[in-house]
Every structure is written in structure tokens, then in C-alpha cells.
Scaffold this active site. Structure first.
Site, PDB file in Angstrom:
ATOM      1  CG  HIS A 151      13.680   1.241 -65.445  1.00 12.41           C
ATOM      2  ND1 HIS A 151      13.349   2.541 -65.217  1.00 12.41           N
ATOM      3  CD2 HIS A 151      15.034   1.166 -65.299  1.00 12.41           C
ATOM      4  CE1 HIS A 151      14.442   3.240 -64.975  1.00 12.41           C
ATOM      5  NE2 HIS A 151      15.507   2.420 -65.011  1.00 12.41           N
TER       6      HIS A 151
ATOM      7  CD  GLN B  21      -6.832   8.700  41.084  1.00 12.22           C
ATOM      8  OE1 GLN B  21      -5.787   8.104  41.355  1.00 12.22           O
ATOM      9  NE2 GLN B  21      -8.013   8.113  41.122  1.00 12.22           N
TER      10      GLN B  21
ATOM     11  NE  ARG C 160      -4.591  -1.012  -0.974  1.00 15.38           N
ATOM     12  CZ  ARG C 160      -5.879  -0.658  -1.202  1.00 15.38           C
ATOM     13  NH1 ARG C 160      -6.806  -1.555  -1.431  1.00 15.38           N
ATOM     14  NH2 ARG C 160      -6.213   0.615  -1.183  1.00 15.38           N
TER      15      ARG C 160
ATOM     16  CB  SER D 199      -8.186   4.545  10.495  1.00 13.05           C
ATOM     17  OG  SER D 199      -8.238   4.996   9.182  1.00 13.05           O
TER      18      SER D 199
ATOM     19  CG  HIS E 169       7.597  26.530  27.503  1.00 18.20           C
ATOM     20  ND1 HIS E 169       8.759  27.236  27.365  1.00 18.20           N
ATOM     21  CD2 HIS E 169       7.525  25.743  26.416  1.00 18.20           C
ATOM     22  CE1 HIS E 169       9.356  26.905  26.229  1.00 18.20           C
ATOM     23  NE2 HIS E 169       8.602  25.985  25.641  1.00 18.20           N
TER      24      HIS E 169
ATOM     25  CB  ALA F 112       0.885   5.900   4.294  1.00 19.87           C
TER      26      ALA F 112
ATOM     27  CG  ASP G 153       2.052   4.015  -3.114  1.00 20.71           C
ATOM     28  OD1 ASP G 153       1.126   3.362  -2.617  1.00 20.71           O
ATOM     29  OD2 ASP G 153       1.893   4.737  -4.115  1.00 20.71           O
TER      30      ASP G 153
ATOM     31  CG  LEU H 184      -2.816   5.222   6.492  1.00 23.11           C
ATOM     32  CD1 LEU H 184      -2.950   5.888   5.131  1.00 23.11           C
ATOM     33  CD2 LEU H 184      -2.788   3.723   6.356  1.00 23.11           C
TER      34      LEU H 184
HETATM   35  C1  TPP Z   1      -3.072   9.595   8.868  1.00 21.97           C
HETATM   36  C2  TPP Z   1      -4.122   9.268   7.870  1.00 21.97           C
HETATM   37  N1  TPP Z   1      -4.560  10.198   7.009  1.00 21.97           N
HETATM   38  C3  TPP Z   1      -5.499   9.897   6.107  1.00 21.97           C
HETATM   39  C4  TPP Z   1      -6.041   8.656   6.042  1.00 21.97           C
HETATM   40  C5  TPP Z   1      -7.135   8.329   5.017  1.00 21.97           C
HETATM   41  N2  TPP Z   1      -6.613   7.342   4.049  1.00 21.97           N
HETATM   42  C6  TPP Z   1      -6.826   6.046   4.204  1.00 21.97           C
HETATM   43  S1  TPP Z   1      -6.049   5.128   3.042  1.00 21.97           S
HETATM   44  C7  TPP Z   1      -5.448   6.484   2.274  1.00 21.97           C
HETATM   45  C8  TPP Z   1      -4.577   6.336   1.061  1.00 21.97           C
HETATM   46  C9  TPP Z   1      -3.373   5.529   1.371  1.00 21.97           C
HETATM   47  O1  TPP Z   1      -2.551   5.381   0.284  1.00 21.97           O
HETATM   48  P1  TPP Z   1      -1.331   4.411   0.368  1.00 21.97           P
HETATM   49  O2  TPP Z   1      -0.546   4.680   1.590  1.00 21.97           O
HETATM   50  O3  TPP Z   1      -0.609   4.445  -0.914  1.00 21.97           O
HETATM   51  O4  TPP Z   1      -2.018   2.985   0.598  1.00 21.97           O
HETATM   52  P2  TPP Z   1      -2.981   2.200  -0.426  1.00 21.97           P
HETATM   53  O5  TPP Z   1      -4.383   2.440   0.012  1.00 21.97           O
HETATM   54  O6  TPP Z   1      -2.719   2.713  -1.781  1.00 21.97           O
HETATM   55  O7  TPP Z   1      -2.574   0.797  -0.275  1.00 21.97           O
HETATM   56  C10 TPP Z   1      -5.859   7.632   2.944  1.00 21.97           C
HETATM   57  C11 TPP Z   1      -5.526   8.981   2.512  1.00 21.97           C
HETATM   58  C12 TPP Z   1      -5.596   7.724   6.979  1.00 21.97           C
HETATM   59  N3  TPP Z   1      -6.087   6.500   7.049  1.00 21.97           N
HETATM   60  N4  TPP Z   1      -4.630   8.038   7.851  1.00 21.97           N
HETATM   61 MG    MG Z   2      -0.848   3.212  -2.498  1.00 24.65          MG
END
Ligand code: TPP
Ligand code: MG
Length: 1013
Positions: free
Chosen positions: A107, A928, A337, A400, A810, A440, A438, A402
Site C-alpha cells: 500500500h 510457287q 524458371r 522465350s 479480308h 505469365a 505466375d 511465355l
Molecule cells: C510473351 C513474353 N513477354 C515478355 C517476356 C519477357 N519476360 C521474360 S520473363 C518475364 C517475367 C515472367 O514472370 P513470371 O511468369 O511470373 O515468371 P518468373 O520469371 O517469375 O518465374 C518477362 C516479362 C517474355 N519472355 N515473353
Molecule cells: Mg513469377
């Protein structure tokens, strides 16, 4: 517990945050084991004590000299007067356990009111005020929001409100199934704070913590009729909010939905130790591979999979699980990747090859590797399951771009399945697996297009397995800038397929989900999406600095030990593995990589120091006549099949006369039109054993209502495809109307053609210019694949082309674009003017030894232009002719000008020649364009020995069409001293006018130029 001189109540007002708990854990430990010494109590001014463990509800401890305060907690229990009550009654009455706090204070230093306020504060916190539990949950990493204190709402038994409450519990259960994934613990980085979702909160349903111990009907959960709400929620959280978030409730087939519910809800079986060890071995191999390359080739691009190593263990188990389920072949489409890691640790046979390429050379066993960079090259491998089953793995080469390989993979798989017979058997044995990034997956429209193909008769492949290697970033772009959707996988929902989001730190959860995915695919023959969420340990590539753009994320990444370390810890703790075993495995792995590297270095030493200019990988087309004529009897037999309507079939009355005409054409009674010549070419090929596959938009009828190769019963709607009636059936005829897509369908057909060189694969554009929607497939595959990857194809493109006043679209199939892509005999480009030429060209495509894509500009108005039709004898004799001389000229020595042209303009010129009676002008057709028939053209033109005036005539603008291609080649064919002029439309930004009158005027003008002086 005592607060020593380092411990005060603290700035946050929260007496025991995680940091402080750790700091004082030694005192606690000693207190628990009864090892506290007198010295521990010395100098103590405040003590916390818990006599409640002895069963005391409240005690009043005595202050020792020097102590100012003792806070004591009693036992947590029901108040004594309720202790004998049945648990159900207690929960019905919402009687809760009580914890008594006492504060014994001196206290002289603490006022009674202060002590009371202190206890009141503790009560407030215990009731959850000021985010007390939220902070503790966050500190301890509990991935759920805490329950909230609330006043009980407890309707009397049998009252309407009680029934309502039961109904709301069922709603809550359903909400967990539908939305549970939203609060699932799937992100190893925990970048986003723990999520709440109102539909998963008790108060949304009028429920409170007092209901947790009350029983409710479950609607069949875990085969129990009723359960306390607390257990219901625990179960739903385990199934739907753990390390896996599953989305499947949008599937409309109730049987399928129930199938998935049962599988995801089943209690998890412990994994056999061998499987756990194998998973660990693959995580270790994945990590070691990347670290090894990182050390040996610092900063060199490899697109490391570190942060998502679980993908390697998953793909390995995917091959294992697929093999055990009867799959014999997997076509594995890969993104950049982790591609090298997958080749080394899943596909096999690749490590030395990869190291050789890092050494800057090409492994002698893979000479084609010269054509492209190492993370685009395809590979072949084999997985042997523990029970000795073999799975052949094919990784197709990819560019390349994606996602561009996705439809190619599907087409390849379809071809393999068709070879095993259409339908389930093929599906069961051949599987498409595609990995994606992710960013792409969410960003590229190709993904949606390929999903759209997945369930279509002409394109289905029995379900593909998609693995998203989700590192939560795309180069430098975070999800918030990369997609509007919540998940990167949302596009897959168009096909009502299950989507599993898996925490990459839990390889066992990933394994379990994989088993469900494989079973689902084999059972339902639909796609499955596995979204493996991890992170990217380094920059986008190994030379890239990620902290410029993702500073916070990379702080967390640096603190993350990696899934291999986490899993090793778990297995060691659970006695599956010892630390020394794990270390030995790592050493072995490294030694293997070292030895592969040593071999690769030996290989590199053997290569010349100065690389020679790359040799061409494109095979040459030897120009020689290919036998393509077909005996009249065969044609007449095909004609009969084409025109003999089955007795029970109700032919559309409007088709009767058309079929009658076709019958006459096939018998030689009438010149052949284009579609009959085409059908005869197909029929003759089928009889010879060459399968034919034709796809495109509206292709079975034909954009111009010309083809009619499939008929629809006017009464039943059933179809009849005459070419399928050819007996004996040596080879299959498939014609499919495709979705309204160019890029995915062309990609698919390209893949099919690569895998099935024995089949005439034709893709038809609605109008030729639409093919530019498939430019990636044209540039990256059709025209360049042989050079880059030694991958050949006999794919044929049918591209309607011709200036008929229909406007900028067309009209032009963009001939110039294809011609620009021609080199090293990579393609054949043709623009033919008669059905017979078309017939021979289609047949040549399959009968010539070389496999080369064919770009064929096809007619529109000529389909109904009798002057272009061919006599039957042109099919039963001769072959395709690259150049057609003017057959109307009686005396070549009178010709002073030769017009050179290709395609439909020929008929306009012919007409003018007749009208003008221009005997001194000859018209030579280049049928051709590529390979350019310079020799044949020279010989043809040389026949006009008096002509010195040569002219290229085209209906396309000056900057389009074949002019810019033909002109530089003029020395190959022009007689010496000759001039070479141009008659055609003026240069134009747009391919054609939209005004039919202007179109006509332009045509008249160019024709008058062709014949004028
Ligand atoms: C059609 C296309 N656009 C752009 C690119 C260039 N590019 C290569 S990897 C990438 C990022 C891809 O991100 P994600 O699909 O998440 O794959 P991560 O590299 O993260 O595994 C980009 C934009 C590509 N390769 N293809
Ligand atoms: Mg990615």
C-alpha cells in the site's frame, strides 16, 4: 514468473510479446522444472505467479521484504456452482470458464485504485481489446484471426431463432468450402497480413464464441451427424485453410464436386518414410544444383528455381504418380524458371549437357544445341517408378515467348493420343504437363485460349496438369500491377477445374495435393491447376538486382532459410533422417555435379577455341518432281464415296444439286472446282494411308460455303463425313471447326504436325490476314524451329487471299510477311491458280521426302469462277508446277512483253488479254514463290526470245505482295538486256481500300499499266 530488473510492463502495454517471452524463457524453464534459486528472487519487486496449476482458484500471497506487487492467477475452471453440470447444459447456458486474478500490493507504493485499474486493464485485454490477441497471433505466426468476445445470443430450444442458427452454421460450413482458401496459409513469405473474410467470421452468422461448444448438425461432415461448432471450424480450417487453399465450388457437376470434397476432406494419411526421403532428396538436389551453378558461374543467367524448390519434388512425384496410374508418356512444357533444374533433376540425362553449355560449348551428343540458348532446348528422358514402370518424358523446345509452347504441347500430346486410338485409352496413357510463371499465366491470353481448347472434341487431350511456379513476382512487377484477378490462376476457372494453391514450404501438402490432382485427371479427364506459392531467391535472372523494386519482399526472402532446410529440420525432428545422413546426401549430390562438370570441361577442351560461323540446321529441298497424279479409277472411287448419301440420311435439299455436280466433276464430265479437287486430294491420300487433319474456323463447311466436307442431317442434325466412309479405311480423316482463335489453334496444329509427320495437318484461316493473330507461332515455331531446334513439320496453312473489294481486311493474307521469313528452304510459299495445282500441291506436301511447312494462299472468288476450274486429266497426269507458262500464245516470237504474276490477278490479266486481243503480251504465273523457282522461270521466259519488256503485276500495293521479294531476284530469271517493270497498286499504309468502286478503278488502272506502254 518474476519480472527481473530488465523487465518492465513495456511500451506497448502488452506484458508478454513474443520477443520478451524468448528473453525470459530461461526463467520460465527453471520455474517449470523447480530449479529457481533464491538468487532469482532477490531484488524482485514484482512477481507473477500461477498457483492455479495447483487447482487454486484464488490465493492471496504474501509480500516478501522488498517486493511491491504479486500478481497471481488462479485455475481456469467453471465457477464452482456449475462444476457438476452436464457439459451440454453448460454450453447451452453459455457458462464460461473463469480465471481469477489477484493483486497483492504494498500500500505504501501502490494505491488501491491503481491496483484495481491494473486488473481492469488485464480484463480488458483478455477480452480482446486493443488488438491484444491479434498482436499475439501475429507475433506467434498464427495464421488465423482470433475469436472475438461477444455477448451470447441464446434462443430457447425449439424456437425459430434456434433453427435459424443451425441453418447459419450450415452456411458457415459452406462458406469455408467456398472461401476458405482466402485465409489459407499459403504464402511462405506471409507478405500479406493474416486475412479476414466476413463470410468466415462468426458474427456474420449471428454466432459468438459462446456457440463454439454447442452442438450443431453438420450436414455430413467427417461422417458425423453433429459436432460442437469448435470442432466443425477446426475441421473446416484444417481442410480449407491450412497450407493448401482449394477452389472447386464453382464446378457445376455435383458428382465431380462431391468427388473433390471427399478427397480434400479425407484425414491426411502419414506419408511413408521412403516418400518423405525422396521428396527431401529432390529438394536437396534442386537447391544444390542452383548453388553449384551459382558458385561456378557467378552471375550467369540460369533462372534459378530457388524459393520454389518444391516444384522439383512435385514434378518428380508427378512422374512417379503418373507412371503408377498407367501413364506411359508425358510431354512436359516448360517455362524459363527452373528449366535447367527440371532437366537435370526430373527429366534426367541433362546435367553434363547443361554444364557444357555453361562452359560456352555444345555437347557433342546434342549438336542441335547450337541453334538456341540453353534454356530453350528440348530434351528427352525417362522416369522409372519404384515399381519399375517407365514413363517417357519429352520436353519440347520453346521460345522465350511465355506460354507460346502451351498449345504446341497440347497438339503434340493429341497426336500421340490419336496414334493410340482416339479417346480414353490415349488419354490414360499420354499426359500433358505444363509449368507456368505466375505473371505469365495471368497475363498471356494464350493461357485462356488453351484452356478453351481443353474440352473440345478436336483438341482435347484428356486433361492437362498445370503447375504454376508462383514466386509472386514477374521480373520486377508485383501481382498488384500484374493482374486484376485475385489469383494468377483465375483464368482456369473458365473450364470448371479444381485449383489448388499450395504453400511451397510444405512439400508434403504439395505431395498430397498432387495425388488428388493425378487421380482427378485420370478420373475426370479434365485439367487441374497446381499453384505452388514460393518466392524467388535472387533477381529475375542471376545478374539482376531485386532490391531496387522489392526491398521489403527481399528482406523477408533473405531471412527465409529455404524449404530444404525447413524440411530437413522436420524430418530430423521426426526421426526420418539424421543430420549426418542429410549432410552425406548433400556431399554425394555435390560430387555428382562435380563429376558432370569435369566431363563437361573435357568436352569443352575438345572444341576449337574460335567458334566457326554456325552451320545451317535447315535441310535443303531438292527440287525434283514428286509423283502426285492419281489414277482416274481412284478418283472416281473417291468421288462416289463423296457423293453417295447414306440411305437413312436426310440431305439438305439445297445440297442435292451441289453433290450431283461434284459427282460429275469426279467422273470427268465437268471441270473440277477447287473444293472437289481438294476432297479428291484428301481421299487419294487417305487411300494411300496418309491421315488428314483439317481445322480452322467454320472449316468443315468452309467460310465461303465451298467445302461441305461434313453434312448435317436436315431432320436429326447428325453429321455425315463422307471421307470417313472410304473403305478399307487405311488412315483417319479428321476435320474440326475450331474455336475463334488463331494463335492457340495454329500452335496446336503445329505441335500435332511435329509429332505426327505422317499426317497431312492443315490449318485454315478464316481470311488470311487473321493469321497475324498467330504471329508468335509463325515466327517462333513454323518458320524458325528447324533452324533453332532441328524440329521439322509438314504443317500446311491455308490462307484465303485476294483483292475483291472487301476492304482493308479480308483482302490480303500479307504475302510479303511470309516471304520475308523465307531463308534456307525453311518454308514453301505458294499462290496457285487452278484446282489441279492445289490438288498436286496438297499431295506433294506429303509425298515429297522433305518435311517443310507450306504456306498456301487460297482463293475466294475463284472458288466459283469456272474459268479457273481444271479438267480431271490434270489430276490423273502431271505434277505440281512451280511456274505456269502462257498456254494461249500461238507464236511466242511475236511476244514483246511478258507479264509475270502470281494468284488471282492472273484471271484479270487473262480477261484483259482476250479483250484487248493483246497477242504480243504473254502472262506467266509464278505458282510457287518460295523456294523461288528461278531456274524454271528463266527457262520459261527464255522461250520468249523477242521479248525484252518484262513486268511484275500484282493486285497488292507496291509495298506489299511479292514485288519486293521477286524484284531483287530478277537476275535469276530475266534474259540479259531485259527491263523489269511494275504494275500494281501504289504504296499504301492499309492493304486495301474499303470502297468497292475505288477498288475497281485501281484494278482497271493497274491492268491498263500492265498492257500499256
Ligand atoms: C510473351 C513474353 N513477354 C515478355 C517476356 C519477357 N519476360 C521474360 S520473363 C518475364 C517475367 C515472367 O514472370 P513470371 O511468369 O511470373 O515468371 P518468373 O520469371 O517469375 O518465374 C518477362 C516479362 C517474355 N519472355 N515473353
Ligand atoms: Mg513469377
Amino acid at each position: 514468473m518474476m519480472l527481473d530488473d530488465t523487465g518492465d510492463i513495456g511500451d506497448s502495454g502488452v506484458p508478454w510479446s513474443a520477443g520478451r517471452l524468448t528473453k525470459r524463457s530461461s526463467v520460465v524453464r527453471r520455474a517449470r522444472s523447480g530449479k529457481l534459486q533464491v538468487s532469482d528472487f532477490e531484488g524482485t519487486t514484482v512477481s507473477l505467479t500461477n498457483p492455479g496449476t495447483l487447482g487454486t482458484t484464488a490465493s492471496v500471497p504474501r509480500l516478501m521484504p522488498g517486493q511491491g506487487l504479486i500478481v497471481a492467477t488462479g485455475a481456469i475452471g467453471f465457477p464452482a456452482e456449475f462444476s457438476a453440470m452436464a457439459p451440454e447444459t453448460i454450453s447451452q447456458l453459455a457458462v464460461s470458464k473463469v480465471l481469477t486474478f489477484t493483486s497483492t500490493y504494498d500500500h505504501r507504493i501502490i494505491q488501491g485504485a491503481e491496483s484495481g485499474a491494473f486488473l481492469a486493464r488485464i480484463e480488458e485485454l483478455l477480452l480482446g481489446k486493443d488488438g491484444f490477441y491479434e498482436e499475439i497471433f501475429r507475433d506467434l505466426g498464427v495464421p488465423h484471426p482470433p475469436y472475438k468476445w461477444a455477448v451470447d445470443r441464446n434462443p430457447a430450444f425449439g424456437r425459430r431463432e434456434e433453427i435459424e442458427k443451425q441453418a447459419r452454421v450450415l452456411e458457415l460450413i459452406n462458406a469455408y468450402r467456398v472461401r476458405g482458401h482466402l485465409i489459407a496459409d499459403v504464402d511462405p513469405l506471409r507478405m500479406v497480413p493474416v486475412q479476414h473474410h466476413p463470410e468466415l467470421d462468426l458474427d456474420t452468422y449471428g454466432l459468438t464464441i459462446w456457440d463454439l461448444d454447442r452442438d450443431f448438425w453438420t450436414g455430413g461432415l467427417a461422417r458425423r451427424e453433429h459436432m460442437p461448432l469448435r470442432e466443425i471450424i477446426a475441421l473446416m480450417r484444417r481442410v480449407y485453410c491450412g497450407k493448401v487453399g482449394v477452389e472447386y465450388r464453382f464446378i457445376s457437376n455435383p458428382v465431380e464436386k462431391e468427388w473433390i470434397r471427399r478427397r480434400v476432406g479425407a484425414p491426411p494419411e502419414p506419408l511413408p518414410p521412403e516418400v518423405r526421403k525422396r521428396i527431401f532428396a529432390k529438394l536437396l538436389a534442386a537447391e544444390t544444383f542452383e548453388r553449384f551453378l551459382g558458385t561456378k558461374y557467378l552471375g550467369q543467367r540460369r533462372y534459378s528455381i530457388e524459393g520454389c524448390e518444391t516444384a522439383i519434388a512435385m514434378l518428380d512425384q508427378l512422374m512417379e504418380g503418373a507412371g503408377e496410374r498407367g501413364v506411359e508418356e508425358v510431354t512436359l512444357g516448360l517455362t524459363h524458371r527452373g528449366r535447367l533444374n527440371i532437366l537435370a533433376n526430373v527429366v534426367g540425362n541433362s546435367t553434363e549437357r547443361i554444364f557444357a553449355s555453361f562452359e560456352g560449348t555444345v555437347h557433342p551428343d546434342f549438336p542441335a544445341d547450337e541453334g538456341d540458348v540453353k534454356y530453350h532446348q528440348g530434351a528427352e528422358g525417362e522416369h522409372e517408378t519404384v515399381n519399375g514402370k517407365k514413363v517417357a518424358i519429352t520436353v519440347p523446345s520453346n521460345p522465350s515467348h511465355l506460354e507460346a509452347v502451351d498449345p504446341v504441347v497440347e497438339g503434340m500430346v493429341r497426336a500421340k493420343q490419336d496414334r493410340r486410338g482416339h479417346g480414353p485409352d490415349g488419354w490414360q496413357r499420354v499426359l500433358a504437363v505444363i509449368t507456368h510463371g505466375d505473371a505469365a499465366f495471368a497475363g498471356q491470353g494464350m493461357v485462356a485460349e488453351v484452356f478453351n481448347l481443353a474440352q473440345l472434341r478436336g483438341f482435347r487431350t484428356g486433361g492437362s496438369i498445370h503447375l504454376i511456379v508462383n514466386n509472386q513476382i514477374g521480373f520486377t512487377t508485383p501481382p498488384a500491377s500484374g493482374r486484376s484477378s485475385l489469383y494468377s490462376t483465375d483464368v482456369a476457372k473458365i473450364n470448371q477445374v479444381p485449383i489448388f494453391h499450395v504453400n511451397g514450404d510444405d512439400p508434403e501438402a504439395a505431395y498430397r495435393v498432387l495425388q488428388i490432382a493425378l487421380d482427378y485427371r485420370q478420373e475426370w479427364h479434365k485439367d487441374v491447376v497446381l499453384d505452388l506459392i514460393g518466392f524467388r531467391r535472387h533477381g529475375h535472372n542471376e545478374g539482376d538486382e531485386p532490391t531496387y523494386t522489392q526491398p521489403l519482399m527481399y528482406k523477408r526472402i533473405q531471412e527465409h532459410p529455404g524449404v530444404r532446410a525447413l524440411y530437413a529440420r522436420k524430418l530430423v525432428k521426426e526421426g526420418v533422417l539424421t543430420e549426418s545422413e542429410a549432410a552425406e546426401m548433400e556431399e554425394r549430390e555435390k560430387a555428382e555435379y562435380e563429376s558432370a562438370l569435369a566431363n563437361a570441361k573435357e568436352v569443352a577442351k575438345l572444341q576449337p577455341a574460335e567458334p566457326a560461323p554456325a552451320p545451317s540446321h535447315v535441310s535443303r529441298l531438292t527440287p525434283h518432281d514428286v509423283e502426285t497424279a492419281v489414277p482416274a479409277e481412284t478418283l472416281s472411287r473417291v468421288g462416289r464415296v463423296l457423293t453417295t448419301v447414306p440411305p437413312s440420311f436426310h440431305l439438305n435439299p439445297k445440297m442435292v444439286s451441289q453433290l450431283a455436280r461434284r459427282a460429275k466433276m469426279a467422273d470427268g464430265a465437268q471441270p473440277l472446282d477447287w473444293s472437289t479437287a481438294e476432297a479428291l486430294a484428301f481421299g487419294a491420300l487417305l487411300i494411300e494411308g496418309t491421315p488428314v487433319r483439317l481445322t480452322g474456323q467454320d472449316t468443315s463447311r468452309g467460310t465461303f460455303s465451298q467445302r461441305h466436307i461434313v453434312f448435317h442431317d436436315a431432320v436429326t442434325g447428325e453429321t455425315w463425313t463422307p471421307l470417313c466412309d472410304l473403305q478399307p479405311r487405311r488412315a483417319g480423316f479428321s476435320v474440326y471447326d475450331s474455336p475463334l482463335s488463331e494463335v492457340s489453334v495454329l500452335g496446336f496444329e503445329y505441335g500435332y504436325s511435329v509429332e505426327s509427320p505422317e499426317t497431312l495437318v492443315l490449318w485454315e484461316a478464316q481470311y488470311g490476314d487473321f493469321a497475324n493473330g498467330a504471329q508468335v507461332v509463325l515466327d517462333q515455331f513454323v518458320t524458325s524451329a528447324e533452324d533453332k531446334w532441328q524440329q521439322s513439320s509438314r504443317l500446311g496453312l491455308l490462307l484465303p487471299h485476294g483483292y475483291e473489294g472487301q476492304g482493308p481486311e479480308h483482302s490480303s493474307a500479307r504475302i510479303e510477311r511470309y516471304l520475308q521469313l523465307c531463308a534456307e528452304d525453311n518454308l514453301q510459299v505458294a499462290n496457285v491458280t487452278t484446282p489441279a495445282q492445289y490438288f498436286h500441291l496438297l499431295r506433294r506436301q506429303m509425298r515429297q521426302p522433305a518435311s517443310k511447312p507450306l504456306v498456301l494462299f487460297t482463293p475466294k472468288s475463284l472458288l466459283r469462277f469456272p474459268a479457273s476450274f481444271s479438267p480431271l486429266e490434270e489430276l490423273t497426269r502431271g505434277a505440281f508446277r512451280t511456274v505456269l507458262d502462257d498456254a494461249e500464245i500461238a507464236d511466242r516470237s511475236l511476244v514483246s512483253r511478258v507479264l509475270l504474276c502470281s494468284g488471282k490477278i492472273y484471271y484479270d490479266l487473262r480477261n484483259a488479254q482476250e479483250q484487248k486481243k493483246a497477242n504480243a503480251v504473254a502472262i506467266v504465273r509464278l505458282e510457287q514463290l518460295y523456294p523461288f523457282p528461278g531456274d524454271v522461270l528463266r527457262e520459261t521466259l527464255a522461250r520468249y526470245d523477242s521479248a525484252r519488256d518484262f513486268m511484275w503485276v500484282q493486285e497488292e500495293p507496291h509495298n506489299m505482295g511479292a514485288w519486293s521479294f521477286v524484284r531483287p531476284r530478277r537476275s535469276e530469271f530475266l534474259p540479259s538486256g531485259a527491263t523489269f517493270g511494275y504494275a500494281g497498286r501504289a504504296p499504301s499504309a492499309s492493304p486495301a481500300t474499303g470502297n468497292a468502286a475505288v477498288h475497281k478503278k485501281e484494278l482497271e488502272q493497274l491492268i491498263s499499266e500492265a498492257f500499256g506502254r
